[in-house]
Structure formats: structure tokens, C-alpha cells
Design a protein around this motif. Sequence first.
Motif, PDB file in Angstrom:
ATOM      1  N   GLY A  73     -83.721  16.233 -54.739  1.00 43.76           N
ATOM      2  CA  GLY A  73     -82.932  15.203 -54.059  1.00 43.76           C
ATOM      3  C   GLY A  73     -82.113  15.711 -52.890  1.00 43.76           C
ATOM      4  N   SER A  74     -82.189  16.986 -52.572  1.00 42.82           N
ATOM      5  CA  SER A  74     -81.411  17.546 -51.463  1.00 42.82           C
ATOM      6  C   SER A  74     -82.168  17.366 -50.148  1.00 42.82           C
ATOM      7  CB  SER A  74     -81.110  19.025 -51.718  1.00 42.82           C
ATOM      8  OG  SER A  74     -82.334  19.741 -51.785  1.00 42.82           O
ATOM      9  N   LEU A  75     -82.078  16.189 -49.571  1.00 41.74           N
ATOM     10  CA  LEU A  75     -82.791  15.848 -48.340  1.00 41.74           C
ATOM     11  C   LEU A  75     -81.995  16.345 -47.138  1.00 41.74           C
ATOM     12  CD1 LEU A  75     -85.376  14.276 -47.659  1.00 41.74           C
ATOM     13  CD2 LEU A  75     -83.956  12.289 -47.273  1.00 41.74           C
ATOM     14  N   GLN A  76     -82.660  17.061 -46.233  1.00 44.07           N
ATOM     15  CA  GLN A  76     -82.008  17.581 -45.028  1.00 44.07           C
ATOM     16  C   GLN A  76     -82.820  17.216 -43.804  1.00 44.07           C
ATOM     17  OE1 GLN A  76     -81.540  21.800 -45.364  1.00 44.07           O
ATOM     18  NE2 GLN A  76     -80.457  21.683 -47.310  1.00 44.07           N
ATOM     19  N   VAL A  77     -82.107  16.879 -42.714  1.00 43.44           N
ATOM     20  CA  VAL A  77     -82.756  16.580 -41.436  1.00 43.44           C
ATOM     21  C   VAL A  77     -82.240  17.586 -40.421  1.00 43.44           C
ATOM     22  CG1 VAL A  77     -83.042  14.890 -39.597  1.00 43.44           C
ATOM     23  CG2 VAL A  77     -82.938  14.126 -41.963  1.00 43.44           C
ATOM     24  N   GLN A  78     -83.183  18.278 -39.772  1.00 44.60           N
ATOM     25  CA  GLN A  78     -82.829  19.235 -38.718  1.00 44.60           C
ATOM     26  C   GLN A  78     -83.690  18.915 -37.503  1.00 44.60           C
ATOM     27  OE1 GLN A  78     -83.550  23.020 -40.529  1.00 44.60           O
ATOM     28  NE2 GLN A  78     -81.714  22.939 -41.782  1.00 44.60           N
ATOM     29  N   GLY A  79     -83.206  18.070 -36.634  1.00 45.42           N
ATOM     30  CA  GLY A  79     -83.970  17.664 -35.449  1.00 45.42           C
ATOM     31  C   GLY A  79     -85.155  16.820 -35.844  1.00 45.42           C
ATOM     32  N   ALA A  80     -86.360  17.356 -35.660  1.00 47.62           N
ATOM     33  CA  ALA A  80     -87.586  16.630 -35.988  1.00 47.62           C
ATOM     34  C   ALA A  80     -88.145  17.030 -37.348  1.00 47.62           C
ATOM     35  CB  ALA A  80     -88.634  16.876 -34.910  1.00 47.62           C
ATOM     36  N   VAL A  81     -87.399  17.843 -38.116  1.00 49.21           N
ATOM     37  CA  VAL A  81     -87.896  18.343 -39.403  1.00 49.21           C
ATOM     38  C   VAL A  81     -87.117  17.694 -40.542  1.00 49.21           C
ATOM     39  CG1 VAL A  81     -88.229  20.390 -40.842  1.00 49.21           C
ATOM     40  CG2 VAL A  81     -88.567  20.536 -38.381  1.00 49.21           C
ATOM     41  N   LEU A  82     -87.865  17.143 -41.514  1.00 47.75           N
ATOM     42  CA  LEU A  82     -87.295  16.572 -42.724  1.00 47.75           C
ATOM     43  C   LEU A  82     -87.693  17.483 -43.883  1.00 47.75           C
ATOM     44  CD1 LEU A  82     -85.856  14.141 -44.075  1.00 47.75           C
ATOM     45  CD2 LEU A  82     -88.103  13.099 -44.323  1.00 47.75           C
ATOM     46  N   MET A  83     -86.706  17.862 -44.718  1.00 49.09           N
ATOM     47  CA  MET A  83     -86.977  18.821 -45.780  1.00 49.09           C
ATOM     48  C   MET A  83     -86.309  18.364 -47.064  1.00 49.09           C
ATOM     49  SD  MET A  83     -86.306  22.949 -45.860  1.00 49.09           S
ATOM     50  CE  MET A  83     -84.639  22.809 -45.302  1.00 49.09           C
ATOM     51  N   VAL A  84     -87.004  18.556 -48.198  1.00 54.96           N
ATOM     52  CA  VAL A  84     -86.433  18.275 -49.512  1.00 54.96           C
ATOM     53  C   VAL A  84     -86.728  19.468 -50.412  1.00 54.96           C
ATOM     54  CG1 VAL A  84     -88.460  17.060 -50.445  1.00 54.96           C
ATOM     55  CG2 VAL A  84     -86.190  16.524 -51.330  1.00 54.96           C
ATOM     56  N   GLY A  85     -85.765  19.830 -51.248  1.00 55.66           N
ATOM     57  CA  GLY A  85     -85.935  20.942 -52.175  1.00 55.66           C
ATOM     58  C   GLY A  85     -86.790  20.527 -53.363  1.00 55.66           C
ATOM     59  N   ILE A  86     -87.435  21.506 -53.986  1.00 49.97           N
ATOM     60  CA  ILE A  86     -88.327  21.268 -55.122  1.00 49.97           C
ATOM     61  C   ILE A  86     -87.834  22.084 -56.316  1.00 49.97           C
ATOM     62  CG2 ILE A  86     -90.694  21.615 -55.978  1.00 49.97           C
ATOM     63  CD1 ILE A  86     -90.625  19.482 -53.979  1.00 49.97           C
ATOM     64  N   LYS A  87     -87.874  21.455 -57.502  1.00 51.93           N
ATOM     65  CA  LYS A  87     -87.606  22.188 -58.740  1.00 51.93           C
ATOM     66  C   LYS A  87     -88.799  23.119 -58.977  1.00 51.93           C
ATOM     67  CE  LYS A  87     -85.314  18.136 -60.620  1.00 51.93           C
ATOM     68  NZ  LYS A  87     -85.424  17.032 -61.600  1.00 51.93           N
ATOM     69  N   PRO A  88     -88.620  24.233 -59.672  1.00 53.61           N
ATOM     70  CA  PRO A  88     -89.765  25.122 -59.919  1.00 53.61           C
ATOM     71  C   PRO A  88     -90.879  24.376 -60.673  1.00 53.61           C
ATOM     72  CG  PRO A  88     -87.713  26.203 -60.501  1.00 53.61           C
ATOM     73  CD  PRO A  88     -87.371  24.776 -60.193  1.00 53.61           C
ATOM     74  N   LEU A  89     -92.080  24.420 -60.115  1.00 50.62           N
ATOM     75  CA  LEU A  89     -93.228  23.751 -60.733  1.00 50.62           C
ATOM     76  C   LEU A  89     -93.778  24.643 -61.838  1.00 50.62           C
ATOM     77  CD1 LEU A  89     -95.060  22.455 -57.522  1.00 50.62           C
ATOM     78  CD2 LEU A  89     -93.368  21.269 -58.932  1.00 50.62           C
ATOM     79  N   THR A  90     -94.024  24.040 -63.005  1.00 47.45           N
ATOM     80  CA  THR A  90     -94.516  24.813 -64.147  1.00 47.45           C
ATOM     81  C   THR A  90     -95.884  24.354 -64.628  1.00 47.45           C
ATOM     82  OG1 THR A  90     -93.333  23.339 -65.654  1.00 47.45           O
ATOM     83  CG2 THR A  90     -92.199  25.366 -64.968  1.00 47.45           C
ATOM     84  N   THR A  91     -96.267  23.132 -64.314  1.00 53.26           N
ATOM     85  CA  THR A  91     -97.561  22.622 -64.784  1.00 53.26           C
ATOM     86  C   THR A  91     -98.513  22.422 -63.616  1.00 53.26           C
ATOM     87  OG1 THR A  91     -96.795  20.339 -64.657  1.00 53.26           O
ATOM     88  CG2 THR A  91     -96.551  21.447 -66.763  1.00 53.26           C
ATOM     89  N   SER A  92     -99.765  22.685 -63.879  1.00 54.69           N
ATOM     90  CA  SER A  92    -100.800  22.479 -62.870  1.00 54.69           C
ATOM     91  C   SER A  92    -101.056  20.996 -62.716  1.00 54.69           C
ATOM     92  CB  SER A  92    -102.098  23.164 -63.287  1.00 54.69           C
ATOM     93  OG  SER A  92    -101.916  24.549 -63.370  1.00 54.69           O
ATOM     94  N   GLY A  93    -101.443  20.610 -61.503  1.00 51.31           N
ATOM     95  CA  GLY A  93    -101.782  19.215 -61.285  1.00 51.31           C
ATOM     96  C   GLY A  93    -101.642  18.818 -59.834  1.00 51.31           C
ATOM     97  N   LEU A  94    -101.864  17.538 -59.592  1.00 51.98           N
ATOM     98  CA  LEU A  94    -101.793  16.969 -58.253  1.00 51.98           C
ATOM     99  C   LEU A  94    -100.393  16.420 -58.037  1.00 51.98           C
ATOM    100  CD1 LEU A  94    -103.691  16.390 -55.825  1.00 51.98           C
ATOM    101  CD2 LEU A  94    -104.006  14.105 -56.777  1.00 51.98           C
ATOM    102  N   TYR A  95     -99.748  16.841 -56.975  1.00 54.71           N
ATOM    103  CA  TYR A  95     -98.399  16.398 -56.652  1.00 54.71           C
ATOM    104  C   TYR A  95     -98.457  15.524 -55.402  1.00 54.71           C
ATOM    105  CZ  TYR A  95     -96.683  19.615 -60.140  1.00 54.71           C
ATOM    106  OH  TYR A  95     -96.435  20.235 -61.324  1.00 54.71           O
ATOM    107  N   THR A  96     -97.689  14.429 -55.409  1.00 60.15           N
ATOM    108  CA  THR A  96     -97.702  13.458 -54.311  1.00 60.15           C
ATOM    109  C   THR A  96     -96.359  13.465 -53.610  1.00 60.15           C
ATOM    110  OG1 THR A  96     -99.228  12.076 -55.569  1.00 60.15           O
ATOM    111  CG2 THR A  96     -98.097  11.047 -53.719  1.00 60.15           C
ATOM    112  N   VAL A  97     -96.396  13.531 -52.289  1.00 60.94           N
ATOM    113  CA  VAL A  97     -95.195  13.469 -51.464  1.00 60.94           C
ATOM    114  C   VAL A  97     -95.209  12.117 -50.754  1.00 60.94           C
ATOM    115  CG1 VAL A  97     -93.928  14.520 -49.564  1.00 60.94           C
ATOM    116  CG2 VAL A  97     -95.261  15.966 -51.105  1.00 60.94           C
ATOM    117  N   ALA A  98     -94.182  11.290 -51.004  1.00 60.79           N
ATOM    118  CA  ALA A  98     -94.041   9.993 -50.334  1.00 60.79           C
ATOM    119  C   ALA A  98     -92.876  10.106 -49.366  1.00 60.79           C
ATOM    120  CB  ALA A  98     -93.792   8.897 -51.361  1.00 60.79           C
ATOM    121  N   TYR A  99     -93.049   9.579 -48.154  1.00 57.54           N
ATOM    122  CA  TYR A  99     -92.013   9.733 -47.137  1.00 57.54           C
ATOM    123  C   TYR A  99     -91.856   8.467 -46.301  1.00 57.54           C
ATOM    124  CZ  TYR A  99     -96.117  10.513 -44.246  1.00 57.54           C
ATOM    125  OH  TYR A  99     -97.330  10.377 -43.625  1.00 57.54           O
ATOM    126  N   THR A 100     -90.668   8.332 -45.722  1.00 59.24           N
ATOM    127  CA  THR A 100     -90.363   7.319 -44.709  1.00 59.24           C
ATOM    128  C   THR A 100     -89.583   8.037 -43.624  1.00 59.24           C
ATOM    129  OG1 THR A 100     -90.249   5.556 -46.341  1.00 59.24           O
ATOM    130  CG2 THR A 100     -89.219   5.131 -44.210  1.00 59.24           C
TER     131      THR A 100
END
Length: 191
Positions: A73-100
Motif C-alpha cells: 500500500g505504499s504508493l509513491q509518485v516520482q515524476g512519471a514513475v509510479l511505484m508500490v512496495g511488495i510484501k515478500p512473495l512466498t508462493t508460486s503463481g500468476l500475479y496481477t498488477v492493476a493500475y490507474t
Amino acid sequence: MKKYLRVLFTLLIVGITPVSNAWATSIVSTSPTAGSVLSISPTAITIKANADLLSGANEMTVTDAKGGRVDDGSLQVQGAVLMVGIKPLTTSGLYTVAYTLMAIDQPPITGTFTFLYNAPGEIAVATPAPSVEEVLNTSPNRITDLFVIGLMIFAFVMMIFLSRYAKKTFKTPAKPRKVKKNSSASKKFVK
């Protein structure tokens, strides 16, 4: 007259036609790249746009295959770059990123992209070993190699032929030019 009417009609159509979204905000790159396969858990997801983004108006969420959020949930905007932090991933699988994404004086763009994460301890892929048959078969690379070698031999033969032709051409003495005598316009008359 018809030519001027055509030009006027074209200018009228161009002037009335609304401006398309060709200049609208678009995504330049993502990290991780859309569709990529990762074996190391990312610490953040970034999206780079072609224009500076408004702070506070953008959204990005990351969910796993079951729909559970894995971003912190730590969303940061730096100019033209949008960044969000990720919790450590522990399980294999397909992850989806949704953005606006929202830029100044631009309509918002929304979308999704996915990436595949293979947890190091969960998935072990066997490494195929080449068989003797595969190594001995004629491959397209072998045929290409033989073709290139043939072209090189042909070029060498042509070089020898051209050098001998040039040697022969430049060693032959020049033919002496015959000087034409101008006959005079006056003729001597013998009496």
C-alpha cells in the motif's frame, strides 16, 4: 476553383475533427516487465509513463492468483514513475498488477498486466540434456555455415581472376596513337 474548394473542405474537416488521444498518457515501461517469469521476489512494482503523474490521483494494486493483495500500500509518485512496495512473495503463481494513471490535463488510463513468480523451493525444472542424435543431425546453422564457406571460396576465386585480369590489362603497352596529318586546303599545282 475546384482545387480551392478541395483545400477549403479539407481544412474544414481537419478543423472540426476532434483531437485524438494520440498524445494521451501511455506506459513507457514496467518493472517487472509484463509477462515476465521471476525466480526472485520483487520488492516493488514500478510503472513509468510518458508524462509526469499527479500525486494522490493514481492507484496500483498487486494481487495473487487467489485475489489476495500482496502490495504493502505504499504508493509513491516520482515524476512519471509510479511505484508500490511488495510484501515478500512466498508462493508460486500468476500475479496481477492493476493500475490507474492520471497526468495533468489528460484522461486517466487504466489497465492490468501480469507476471509469473516461481518460488525457488517449490518448482524444480529438469534441465534437458542433448542427445548424441541431436548433435549429429544437420541443423540449419550447419547448412548456413557451409553456404557461407562456399561464398568465401567463390569470392577468393573471383579475386584471383580479377587480379590476373587487372595485371594483364595494366601490363599491355598502350597502342601508339596515329597522328593524322591535316591536309592543307591549298594544293600545289605543278605546271
